[in-house]
Every structure is written in C-alpha cells, then in structure tokens.
Design a protein around this motif. Structure first.
Motif, PDB file in Angstrom:
ATOM      1  N   ILE A   1      69.133 -21.891  10.798  1.00 14.47           N
ATOM      2  CA  ILE A   1      69.821 -20.879   9.998  1.00 14.47           C
ATOM      3  C   ILE A   1      70.719 -21.610   9.005  1.00 14.47           C
ATOM      4  N   TYR A   2      70.577 -21.288   7.737  1.00 12.95           N
ATOM      5  CA  TYR A   2      71.440 -21.892   6.721  1.00 12.95           C
ATOM      6  C   TYR A   2      72.392 -20.816   6.212  1.00 12.95           C
ATOM      7  N   ALA A   3      73.657 -20.953   6.588  1.00 15.72           N
ATOM      8  CA  ALA A   3      74.633 -19.891   6.347  1.00 15.72           C
ATOM      9  C   ALA A   3      74.863 -19.674   4.860  1.00 15.72           C
ATOM     10  N   ASP A   4      74.952 -18.412   4.485  1.00 15.85           N
ATOM     11  CA  ASP A   4      75.304 -18.033   3.115  1.00 15.85           C
ATOM     12  C   ASP A   4      76.700 -17.422   3.066  1.00 15.85           C
TER      13      ASP A   4
ATOM     14  N   GLU B   1      68.447 -16.017   3.418  1.00 14.07           N
ATOM     15  CA  GLU B   1      67.429 -14.990   3.236  1.00 14.07           C
ATOM     16  C   GLU B   1      67.976 -13.585   3.462  1.00 14.07           C
ATOM     17  N   GLY B   2      69.280 -13.507   3.780  1.00 14.12           N
ATOM     18  CA  GLY B   2      69.889 -12.204   4.012  1.00 14.12           C
ATOM     19  C   GLY B   2      69.818 -11.720   5.446  1.00 14.12           C
ATOM     20  N   ASN B   3      69.292 -12.552   6.361  1.00 15.01           N
ATOM     21  CA  ASN B   3      69.227 -12.165   7.773  1.00 15.01           C
ATOM     22  C   ASN B   3      70.623 -12.204   8.392  1.00 15.01           C
ATOM     23  N   ARG B   4      70.912 -11.245   9.237  1.00 14.13           N
ATOM     24  CA  ARG B   4      72.229 -11.136   9.872  1.00 14.13           C
ATOM     25  C   ARG B   4      72.147 -11.648  11.309  1.00 14.13           C
TER      26      ARG B   4
ATOM     27  N   ALA C   1      67.268 -14.936  22.209  1.00 14.67           N
ATOM     28  CA  ALA C   1      68.448 -14.325  21.599  1.00 14.67           C
ATOM     29  C   ALA C   1      68.463 -14.569  20.090  1.00 14.67           C
ATOM     30  N   LEU C   2      68.089 -15.782  19.680  1.00 17.63           N
ATOM     31  CA  LEU C   2      68.094 -16.100  18.255  1.00 17.63           C
ATOM     32  C   LEU C   2      67.082 -15.241  17.502  1.00 17.63           C
TER      33      LEU C   2
ATOM     34  N   SER D   1      82.677 -11.811  13.178  1.00 16.10           N
ATOM     35  CA  SER D   1      81.742 -12.314  14.192  1.00 16.10           C
ATOM     36  C   SER D   1      80.298 -12.336  13.702  1.00 16.10           C
ATOM     37  N   GLU D   2      80.090 -12.195  12.395  1.00 19.35           N
ATOM     38  CA  GLU D   2      78.733 -12.108  11.858  1.00 19.35           C
ATOM     39  C   GLU D   2      78.490 -13.171  10.782  1.00 19.35           C
ATOM     40  N   ILE D   3      77.244 -13.653  10.742  1.00 15.23           N
ATOM     41  CA  ILE D   3      76.812 -14.643   9.757  1.00 15.23           C
ATOM     42  C   ILE D   3      75.538 -14.120   9.087  1.00 15.23           C
ATOM     43  N   TRP D   4      75.459 -14.288   7.775  1.00 17.72           N
ATOM     44  CA  TRP D   4      74.239 -13.963   7.034  1.00 17.72           C
ATOM     45  C   TRP D   4      73.671 -15.250   6.452  1.00 17.72           C
ATOM     46  N   ASP D   5      72.366 -15.435   6.580  1.00 22.80           N
ATOM     47  CA  ASP D   5      71.760 -16.656   6.068  1.00 22.80           C
ATOM     48  C   ASP D   5      71.288 -16.470   4.628  1.00 22.80           C
TER      49      ASP D   5
END
Length: 422
Positions: free
Chosen positions: A22-25, A36-39, A376-377, A30-34
């Motif tokens: 996952i490459y964080a954007d 590609e926009g995945n949460r 989980a991922l 408590s949330e991260i979006w990568d």
C-alpha cells in the motif's frame, strides 16, 4: 508497466522490510487512502506512533504555528522555550517521587543508547542486562540489547560486549517470574558479579517480542534487586508510552518507578522525537556535550509533543484505551470455540494481541497468523504480526479511532480470522 513496487525494489535496499504494498496518499485519524483511492483501517498506527490519530487537528495546528516561527536552531546552539517546557512536563508526568531531568533525541534507539550511556557514566560500570524477546532498536547497542536474532541480528557480526540476556517472565510459555529471577541469580553466581552491572533494561510490555506483559510483582522485586546492588533500572517505554496501555506510562501499572525511562513513538504524534527522563542525579552525571544531537528535540516535533499530551488529557485517552481494548478482547474471546488456533488473548489497555498455535499442539502457527493478516488486508484492515515465532497479531489502532470505524474493523477482523481457517 512499472509499478510502485518495482520502483521500490529497484531504488531501496532490501534490508528495509515492507509489510504491505500500500502506498499512502493521505490519512485521517484511523484511516489511510492509497494512491489508487482504496481505503484502509489502520490497526498499526505507524507501530504505535499516531496514538492520537493521523493528523489530529490540534497536532497539525501546533506544528503549523511553530513552522511559522522557526524550524531549527539546534537547542545546543540557540535554545528555545518549548523544549524546556516539554522537559518540565515529562519530569512532572513520569512516575517517581524524586527530582527528574530530561534529554531529547530523535528515535527510540537513540533514547536507549543515551539511557545506557548515562547509566554507565553514573555507575562507572559497564555491564547491561536485558531480556530474551525484548526489542531496543537497530543500532549496534540496540541490536545487542534486543533478544531476537531474526531479522535484527542475523548476519551483522559480533554484538557489543558486556550485554547479558535473561529469560523474560512469560508464564504462557513456561517461564515464571521465579524462573527469571533464578536465572538472574545464576548469572550473578556463574558469570557476572552484580558490582559490574550498570543497568537492567526491560519493556513493561514486550513489543516486537509478542506483547507479553511483565507479571505483577516482578517489577517490585526487580526494583529492590537494583537498589540492593546499585544498579540503574531502565524502563523502555518506547512502544508502551502515552496512553497505549490505559495509563500514560505502563510502569504505572506496577506501582514502582524506574530510574530512567526511554520514550519515543507516541510522543510526537507522527513527528520524530524521543526522550530520556530519569532521576536528576543520574541524568546530571555526564558532562556538558556528552549528550545531545543536531536534530534532538526539533522544534516542530516538540510542538507536536505538547499537543499530543494535551489531547491525551483532554480527550481522556487512557480511559478510552481501556474501553477499546476491552471490546477488542471480548470480540476475540467470542471466536475461541470456532477457532482452536487461538491460545491467548492479552494486553493492557489498547495494547492487545492474539496468539495462534497449531490446534492440539504446543507449536506456534506463523502460517495461520500470516493468513489472518493477509485476509484482513484484502478486506481493508491493516494488521501487524510480532513475536519470536511470528505467531502473534498485535493491535495498535489509534486511541482516537471513531466508534463506527472500530465496529467495522472488528467485523473485518472476525471475518478474516474465520476465513483464514479455510
């Protein structure tokens, strides 16, 4: 087509292990979006760093305000008030009915290095005792103190001398507090006279080692033993500190104070800062110039740390850690009948773990553990594994996690554990 993973593999040394692709954007609480926009729901918190959540508004505001004033002078050249004020706060917050003083550094490993330097200077002794399964950093002294070969020590040659390891008191794996103390007694009789020992360093809850908590009463005995022999007791609270265990510091669960405490991770709310706080007479032992560092106590990180301490107090995060951890452990306990791999659910406050064995055998099950993490991922939940055998999942979500997101995460966790059973 070249992917980010291809670029990473081509540019970075492989010794920098990366758990996910996952490459964080961006991130919020408590949330991260990568990219590609995945949460994703973050149950790692940068390994217990953002206890107050990603980009807590008060932390961001404090850093921005400092950014408008100055970013660096080096405190040892041109000092600044908020550095002194943070030391005053930590001196007052840490357990111990004695005068305290503080120094700042940048990483947890630096804090540990400085704690040992100070203890050696104060006692005029060299030996240091640590515990199997403990983790204290990746510097050479940190590696030497760490009680886990893979991946931290393997292939790096001889470790630093005069570092000795004891079995960590872990009743789940057949090591009682009495066993650990008996091993210390044997060490003193066979290999190491107590008058040569500068310090004993211990994590109140082991981090990388598997989230095993020091049994009640053990710290009291260790404290008396150190007093009897003039040994400095160092508590490594790099991962346990700042409300994670339901107390501001995990040593508060044991009713005794360490002579020196190392801190980092949660103190900066995402900015790099560490601290060493201890008895004033011990901390004052090294001469001026013997301690410090160019970036130590960076003004932006100090500003963030003040905000973190304010948030912990104002949002009652110690109490919230207890509530969140209770709910997590209850949900895991409800899976025991359906998941015989579960052998233990543990941890104070919201520093929790679940351990998996091969059903019907006293044998760690890292394969099942990794399947849970991978399942989980896939479902959007980031989990971390740990433990000497890699068979433990540790839970380190921000203490500020929204209730709705926490409920969602628990549902994903349950589904992932069940899916891992195949």
């Amino acid at each position: 087509m070249t992917t980010m993973t291809d670029r990473k593999n081509a540019a970075l040394a492989k010794g920098v292990g990366v758990l996910t692709q996952i490459y964080a954007d961006r991130a919020e609480n408590s949330e991260i979006w990568d990219k590609e926009g995945n949460r994703y729901i973050d149950f790692a918190a940068g390994i217990a760093v953002v206890n107050t959540g990603h980009r807590h508004p008060r932390v961001i505001e404090a850093v921005k305000a400092q950014l408008d004033r100055f970013t660096h002078t080096c405190h040892q050249v041109v000092p600044y008030e908020n550095y002194v004020a943070l030391a005053e706060r930590l001196n007052s917050l840490l357990p111990g009915d004695f005068d305290k003083k503080t120094i700042f550094a940048t990483t947890g490993a630096e804090a540990v290095e400085n704690a040992v330097k100070i203890a050696r200077h104060y006692t005029k002794r060299a030996a240091v005792i640590a515990f199997a399964g403990g983790f204290h950093g990746r510097t050479f002294l940190g590696m030497s103190l760490t009680g886990k070969v893979q991946p931290y020590k393997a292939g790096f040659g001889p470790m630093m001398n005069d570092v000795w390891h004891l079995p960590f008191p872990n009743p789940l794996h057949g090591v009682s507090a009495e066993d650990a103390l008996a091993a210390l007694d044997r060490l003193f009789k066979a290999d190491l006279e107590p008058s040569r020992v500068a310090a004993i360093i211990i994590e109140p809850v082991q981090g990388e080692g598997g989230f095993y908590e020091v049994p009640q009463g053990f710290m009291t005995t260790l404290r008396k033993l150190c007093d009897d022999h003039g040994i400095v007791l160092i508590a490594d609270e790099v991962q346990t500190g700042f409300a994670r265990t339901g107390k501001l510091f995990a040593m508060q669960h044991h009713g005794v104070a360490a002579d020196i405490v190392t801190m980092a991770k949660g103190l900066g709310g995402g900015l790099p800062i560490s601290a060493v706080t201890g008895r004033a007479d011990i901390m004052d032992s090294p001469n001026p110039g013997g301690l410090g560092g160019t970036y130590a106590g960076n003004p932006l990180a100090v500003a963030a740390a003040h905000a973190v301490l304010d948030v912990i107090e104002d949002e009652q995060l110690c109490d919230r850690a207890m509530r969140l951890g209770g709910r997590l452990k209850q949900r895991l306990a409800s899976l025991r009948d359906a998941v015989p791999e579960i052998i233990d659910i543990r941890g104070p406050g919201f520093m929790n773990a679940v351990e998996f064995n091969v059903p019907g055998k006293d044998e760690p099950n890292p394969a099942f553990t990794n399947r849970v993490r991978e399942e989980a991922l896939k479902r959007g939940l980031i989990l971390l594994t740990c433990g000497v055998y890699g068979n433990v999942i540790r839970f380190l979500a921000p203490l500020t996690i929204q209730d709705t997101v926490f409920d969602e995460a628990l549902d994903i966790l349950e589904a992932s554990v069940l899916a891992a059973r195949g």
